[in-house]
Design an enzyme around this catalytic site. Structure first.
Site, PDB file in Angstrom:
ATOM      1  CD  GLU A   1      -5.449   1.876  -3.013  1.00 36.51           C
ATOM      2  OE1 GLU A   1      -6.621   2.100  -2.689  1.00 36.51           O
ATOM      3  OE2 GLU A   1      -4.534   1.758  -2.182  1.00 36.51           O
TER       4      GLU A   1
ATOM      5  CG  HIS B   1      -1.978   1.035   1.145  1.00 31.96           C
ATOM      6  ND1 HIS B   1      -1.730   2.354   1.467  1.00 31.96           N
ATOM      7  CD2 HIS B   1      -3.268   0.970   0.735  1.00 31.96           C
ATOM      8  CE1 HIS B   1      -2.845   3.045   1.255  1.00 31.96           C
ATOM      9  NE2 HIS B   1      -3.786   2.239   0.810  1.00 31.96           N
TER      10      HIS B   1
HETATM   11  P1  13P Z   1      -9.524   6.531   0.054  1.00 33.65           P
HETATM   12  O1  13P Z   1     -10.671   5.727  -0.446  1.00 33.65           O
HETATM   13  O2  13P Z   1      -9.804   7.198   1.390  1.00 33.65           O
HETATM   14  O3  13P Z   1      -9.006   7.481  -0.972  1.00 33.65           O
HETATM   15  O4  13P Z   1      -8.327   5.518   0.359  1.00 33.65           O
HETATM   16  C1  13P Z   1      -7.935   4.655  -0.636  1.00 33.65           C
HETATM   17  C2  13P Z   1      -7.008   3.666  -0.033  1.00 33.65           C
HETATM   18  O5  13P Z   1      -5.928   4.005   0.391  1.00 33.65           O
HETATM   19  C3  13P Z   1      -7.478   2.274   0.046  1.00 33.65           C
HETATM   20  O6  13P Z   1      -6.432   1.413   0.234  1.00 33.65           O
END
Ligand code: 13P
Length: 269
Positions: free
Chosen positions: A181, A111
């Site tokens: 992400e 992450h």
């Molecule tokens: P948000 O949905 O708060 O932008 O976070 C995304 C995230 O880091 C999920 O792993």
């Protein structure tokens, strides 16, 4: 090719239900370091009847108790991180075997918060994935570029490197999930009050890059690898994002912390 993945239609299936990987769309809640044990148990009680594929990445210390309440339920548990080591003198670490014993069937790896705050490298992330696979836990490899890299048009290079190094020496990719992400779209990294997800055009573009890289690595076997999107997914934008055929699911942070908003998201898949 792009148009093919913009379409939500998949035979006679309801719009958006199935992703390009063929399977049902999946929702993963990443609670990060939030909620209390009591709140987490109340939460799962409220969403327990869901028939959708829902996974909750909860803090380590909640997993065991949550697992007891989730027996025979559709909801699955995930770790938010795992040690790259099997066992030994690694104070504070939690191994893949321990996650397995807690009832986890998934685990997030790499992450951006772990990469940025804890300086995790692609090589360590690769070792974590190998550990998880040894214990039959499905790794969710998170990757994405930051704003500076995006501005310098380095997105493809960064993503490809994260993917190739993260999946180094992994011969059987079937159990792996990828979560794209983009760091700049994660709500907590955005400075403005109003938070924005990536646009659907951006999501399709980068998912296509990921798909192509996976194809180079795994040929036909790459087809079943689910690619999720994460970054400010909320009840307002989730339908539009999950309508994209190339998106196999969503990884949700902030909006997964409130029962009402997460329920709204669950209902839209
Ligand atoms: P948000 O949905 O708060 O932008 O976070 C995304 C995230 O880091 C999920 O792993």
């Amino acid at each position: 090719m792009k148009e093919q993945f913009m379409s939500a239609k998949c035979g006679s299936l309801p719009a958006g239900r199935h992703g390009a990987s063929g399977g049902k769309k999946i929702l993963i809640a990443n609670w990060k370091m939030n909620l209390s044990l009591g709140q987490s148990l109340n939460f799962i009680k409220k969403i327990a009847k869901t028939k959708n594929e829902v996974v909750i990445a909860a803090p380590f210390t909640f997993l065991c108790e949550m697992g007891k309440h989730l027996k025979r339920k559709k909801i699955k548990l995930a770790g938010q991180n795992v040690s790259q080591f099997k066992e030994g003198a690694y104070t504070g670490d939690v191994s893949a075997r321990m996650l397995k014993e807690e009832g986890c069937t998934f685990c997030l790896v790499g992450h951006s918060e772990r990469r940025i705050y804890f300086k995790e490298t692609d090589k360590e992330i690769n070792q974590k994935i190998l550990q998880l696979l040894k214990y039959g836990i499905r790794p969710v490899l998170c990757l994405g570029e930051n704003l500076a890299q995006r501005r310098k048009k380095l997105t493809k290079k960064i993503i490809t490197k994260q993917l190739i190094t993260g999946l180094w020496d992994i011969k059987k990719p079937e159990k792996i999930l990828i979560a794209y992400e983009p760091v700049w779209a994660i709500s907590t990294f955005q400075k403005s009050k109003i938070k924005h997800s990536a646009t659907t055009a951006d999501i399709v573009k980068i998912h296509l890059i990921i798909k192509a890289a996976l194809k180079r690595l795994y040929k036909n076997k790459s087809k079943t690898i689910k690619i999720l999107y994460g970054g400010t997914v909320n009840p307002k934008n989730v339908k539009e994002i999950l309508k994209l055929k190339i998106v196999d699911g969503a990884l949700v942070g902030g909006a997964s912390l409130k029962i009402s908003s997460f329920n709204a998201i669950i209902k839209s898949i």
